[in-house]
Design a protein around this motif. Structure first.
Motif, short mmCIF file in Angstrom:
data_model
loop_
_atom_site.label_atom_id
_atom_site.label_comp_id
_atom_site.label_asym_id
_atom_site.label_seq_id
_atom_site.Cartn_x
_atom_site.Cartn_y
_atom_site.Cartn_z
N UNK A 54 0.81 -1.21 0.00
CA UNK A 54 0.00 0.00 0.00
C UNK A 54 0.84 1.26 0.00
N UNK A 55 0.25 2.34 0.52
CA UNK A 55 0.91 3.64 0.55
C UNK A 55 0.77 4.23 1.95
N UNK A 56 1.87 4.77 2.46
CA UNK A 56 1.88 5.43 3.76
C UNK A 56 2.06 6.94 3.53
N UNK A 57 1.30 7.72 4.28
CA UNK A 57 1.42 9.17 4.22
C UNK A 57 1.84 9.68 5.59
N UNK A 58 2.97 10.38 5.61
CA UNK A 58 3.50 10.96 6.85
C UNK A 58 3.33 12.48 6.75
N UNK A 59 2.54 13.04 7.63
CA UNK A 59 2.30 14.49 7.62
C UNK A 59 2.81 15.09 8.92
N UNK A 60 3.47 16.25 8.79
CA UNK A 60 4.02 16.91 9.97
C UNK A 60 3.63 18.38 9.97
N UNK A 71 -2.77 3.37 3.50
CA UNK A 71 -3.80 3.09 2.50
C UNK A 71 -3.42 1.79 1.80
N UNK A 72 -4.10 0.68 2.13
CA UNK A 72 -3.76 -0.61 1.51
C UNK A 72 -4.17 -0.64 0.04
N UNK A 73 -3.66 -1.64 -0.69
CA UNK A 73 -4.00 -1.76 -2.10
C UNK A 73 -5.49 -1.98 -2.29
N UNK A 74 -6.10 -2.63 -1.34
CA UNK A 74 -7.55 -2.79 -1.36
C UNK A 74 -8.06 -2.66 0.07
N UNK A 75 -9.21 -2.07 0.22
CA UNK A 75 -9.75 -1.87 1.56
C UNK A 75 -9.65 -0.42 2.00
N UNK A 90 -8.29 -4.18 14.63
CA UNK A 90 -8.00 -5.05 13.49
C UNK A 90 -7.34 -4.29 12.36
N UNK A 91 -7.82 -3.03 12.09
CA UNK A 91 -7.21 -2.21 11.05
C UNK A 91 -5.78 -1.84 11.43
N UNK A 92 -5.57 -1.57 12.72
CA UNK A 92 -4.22 -1.26 13.19
C UNK A 92 -3.30 -2.46 12.99
N UNK A 93 -3.81 -3.64 13.30
CA UNK A 93 -2.98 -4.84 13.13
C UNK A 93 -2.58 -5.03 11.68
N UNK A 94 -3.52 -4.79 10.75
CA UNK A 94 -3.20 -4.92 9.32
C UNK A 94 -2.12 -3.91 8.92
N UNK A 95 -2.28 -2.69 9.38
CA UNK A 95 -1.31 -1.65 9.03
C UNK A 95 0.07 -1.97 9.61
N UNK A 96 0.10 -2.43 10.84
CA UNK A 96 1.39 -2.71 11.47
C UNK A 96 2.11 -3.87 10.80
N UNK A 97 1.35 -4.73 10.09
CA UNK A 97 2.02 -5.78 9.33
C UNK A 97 2.87 -5.23 8.20
N UNK A 98 2.63 -3.98 7.81
CA UNK A 98 3.40 -3.35 6.72
C UNK A 98 4.29 -2.22 7.24
N UNK A 99 4.32 -2.00 8.55
CA UNK A 99 5.05 -0.86 9.10
C UNK A 99 6.55 -0.96 8.83
N UNK A 100 7.12 -2.14 8.94
CA UNK A 100 8.56 -2.29 8.68
C UNK A 100 8.90 -1.92 7.25
N UNK A 101 7.99 -2.27 6.30
CA UNK A 101 8.22 -1.91 4.90
C UNK A 101 8.16 -0.39 4.72
N UNK A 102 7.27 0.25 5.48
CA UNK A 102 7.19 1.71 5.44
C UNK A 102 8.49 2.34 5.93
N UNK A 103 9.03 1.83 7.02
CA UNK A 103 10.30 2.36 7.54
C UNK A 103 11.42 2.15 6.51
N UNK A 104 11.43 1.01 5.85
CA UNK A 104 12.44 0.77 4.82
C UNK A 104 12.30 1.79 3.68
N UNK A 105 11.05 2.07 3.29
CA UNK A 105 10.83 3.05 2.22
C UNK A 105 11.30 4.43 2.64
#
Length: 239
Positions: A54-60, A71-75, A90-105
């Protein structure tokens, strides 16, 4: 019937776990937001980071984390961190499954800028001084101020009002001298939205002086005509 005797599951433990995860992300992503603000040179901004899921948006804002959105690819999208309500577990758990990939990006983005300024030269040409232009501007404005000061003093001596205005058109353009007692408040050219050749706030620009100074003798001549007319009015009185 005295009531419904059904057990209700305790949601406090789930909510506490959710809040702990959100607090940890807020602290961690907050450091990323601060770093991003420094990198991009602004107090306010946002950036998107793509991952496989998906896509992560970081706003400051003001260097602090405003929100982190996944924002997942679907959902539906999930605000992992926000200024409003916390996410659904449950939505938090789904997002956190991709959090490491976000940090890598995020890290890839920062690393991509390494060396981007290596070939930028700082051998800049010298900046030309404005000293001569400012000195000439101040000389002309000083002369205008001296003459307007004399006008203001003479008008005050004649009118004896604490506040006064002398306005006249010179070649179709309105010139207005405002005084307080014998002191000049301003000299404005062009009406209420015009240019202040004299004011209490600062000198005019050199281009404005260049544009209007050649017409200033016409304003002085109009003042002299005004005084001459006052003298004629007195001469007509027969005592």
């Amino acid at each position: 019937m005295t009531g419904l005797d059904f057990d209700i599951a305790d949601a406090d433990a789930v909510a506490a776990d959710r809040d702990a995860v959100v607090a940890a992300v807020r602290e961690h992503a907050g450091r990323m937001a601060y770093a991003l603000a420094k990198l991009e040179g602004g107090d306010y901004g946002s950036r998107e980071f793509d991952t496989d899921d998906g896509e992560w948006t970081l706003k400051y804002e003001a260097g602090d984390l405003q929100y982190l959105r996944f924002s997942p690819r679907s959902g539906r999208e999930t605000y992992v961190v926000s200024t409003k309500q916390p996410p659904e577990p449950a939505a938090l758990a789904e997002a956190m499954g991709d959090y490491a990939a976000f940090v890598d990006a995020f890290n890839d983005h920062v690393r991509s800028l390494d060396g981007v300024l290596d070939d930028v030269s700082t051998d800049f040409p010298d900046a030309v001084s404005t000293e001569d232009v400012v000195a000439e501007r101040d000389r002309i404005v000083g002369r205008i101020r001296d003459l307007c000061g004399r006008m203001a003093g003479e008008l005050y001596r004649y009118e004896m009002d604490d506040y006064g205005t002398f306005a006249v058109r010179v070649d179709g353009t309105r010139w207005e001298l405002k005084r307080e007692e014998s002191q000049v408040s301003y000299l404005r050219v062009g009406g209420s939205g015009g240019t202040y050749l004299l004011s209490q706030y600062g000198p005019p620009s050199a281009p404005d002086v260049r544009e209007f100074a050649p017409d200033f003798p016409g304003f002085v001549a109009a003042y002299n005509d005004h005084v001459a007319e006052l003298e004629l009015d007195l001469e007509r009185i027969d005592l």
